[in-house]
Write an enzyme that holds these catalytic residues in place. Structure first.
Site, mmCIF file in Angstrom:
data_model
loop_
_atom_site.group_PDB
_atom_site.id
_atom_site.type_symbol
_atom_site.label_atom_id
_atom_site.label_comp_id
_atom_site.label_asym_id
_atom_site.label_seq_id
_atom_site.Cartn_x
_atom_site.Cartn_y
_atom_site.Cartn_z
ATOM 1 N N ASP A 103 0.842 -1.198 0.000
ATOM 2 C CA ASP A 103 0.000 0.000 0.000
ATOM 3 C C ASP A 103 0.881 1.253 0.000
ATOM 4 O OD1 ASP A 103 -2.169 -1.671 0.179
ATOM 5 O OD2 ASP A 103 -2.359 -1.458 2.355
HETATM 6 N N1 URA Z 1 -1.301 -5.943 3.836
HETATM 7 C C1 URA Z 1 -1.771 -4.677 3.855
HETATM 8 O O1 URA Z 1 -2.808 -4.423 4.445
HETATM 9 N N2 URA Z 1 -1.087 -3.738 3.200
HETATM 10 C C2 URA Z 1 0.085 -3.958 2.571
HETATM 11 O O2 URA Z 1 0.677 -3.045 2.009
HETATM 12 C C3 URA Z 1 0.575 -5.278 2.560
HETATM 13 C C4 URA Z 1 -0.124 -6.253 3.204
#
Ligand code: URA
Length: 251
Positions: A103
């Protein structure tokens, strides 16, 4: 693989296309000891011997980088609005892409390569490549949550998270926040955040610290990257070959 001489040299970071054309014109490049070559001379990357000033330039088709992704950049090759992880990497290769997504606000280990086949294997749900995250989450996390993660969670009625290992590394009772490490074997959208929401908590900070056999190199500060070592590349390939061997054994 058959490619033009100028691409061969640019791919191997000898210079820009313009710079390598100049080197070729000046006679500093030889192909199988032959000096009269041009930018569009066709090179067989497996057989031909390319030299610059008598030094052999070996071709490698793929590049593999470990990036310590900072928050605020997106895991994409192009994005019209945001800075991407690819913008952080200074390489002449135009075909690099991130292996999977973190993310925008997640930090940590991201593999960047142009090896589509290996990336495809690493991302395939059936490969179950382990990923470990360090997280700071709201509230006091305990045995109850460890067991729920171990049993596998149904999240939002649609995402079934496979059993995951949750380890508690600390608790700040002033802030009422726990620090944890979670290992998951799949990579669904916002998976870690959604798993904590499913147990009544929320993620305040998230950083990936390992991906399959790769561990985040602690000497890389946020935004820094390095090429994978030969051993690390080998470990990734062994993971893939393990899968092939299993298939052969199963007939
Ligand atoms: N899980 C999440 O919620 N975000 C990420 O970036 C990776 C795994």
């Amino acid at each position: 693989m058959i490619i033009r001489l100028d691409k061969y040299l640019a791919d191997m970071q000898i210079g820009t296309r313009k710079e390598v054309k100049e080197l070729i014109k000046k006679g500093r490049i030889t192909v199988n000891n032959e000096k009269s070559v041009s930018s569009d001379t066709k090179i067989d990357t497996e057989r031909d011997i390319i030299m610059m000033d008598s030094e052999i330039i070996t071709y490698s088709e793929f590049e593999y980088y470990m990036l310590n992704k900072p928050a605020g950049v997106v895991s994409a090759s192009n994005d019209p609005k945001n800075k991407t992880v690819i913008n952080l990497i200074k390489s002449k290769r135009k075909d690099l892409f991130p292996v999977g997504r973190l993310d925008k606000d997640t930090e940590g280990l991201l593999l960047v390569t142009n090896d589509g086949e290996l990336a495809h294997f690493l991302l395939a749900p059936k490969s179950h490549v382990d990923k470990t995250y360090y997280a700071v989450v709201k509230g006091l996390i305990g045995e109850n949550e460890i067991n729920k993660f171990k049993d596998g969670l149904v999240v939002d009625n649609e995402l079934t998270a496979l059993p995951a290992q949750l380890e508690i590394t600390g608790y700040d009772n002033v802030k009422d926040e726990s620090s944890v490490e979670v290992t998951i074997h799949e990579g669904k959208f916002h998976q870690i955040k959604r798993m904590f929401e499913a147990v009544g908590s929320s993620v305040l900070y998230l950083k990936r610290i390992s991906f399959g056999p790769l561990k985040l190199d602690n000497s890389l500060s946020k935004g820094q990257y390095r090429l994978l070592t030969d051993r690390e590349i080998q470990q990734l390939k062994m993971l893939r070959n393990g899968e092939h061997n299993e298939k052969i054994c199963q007939g």
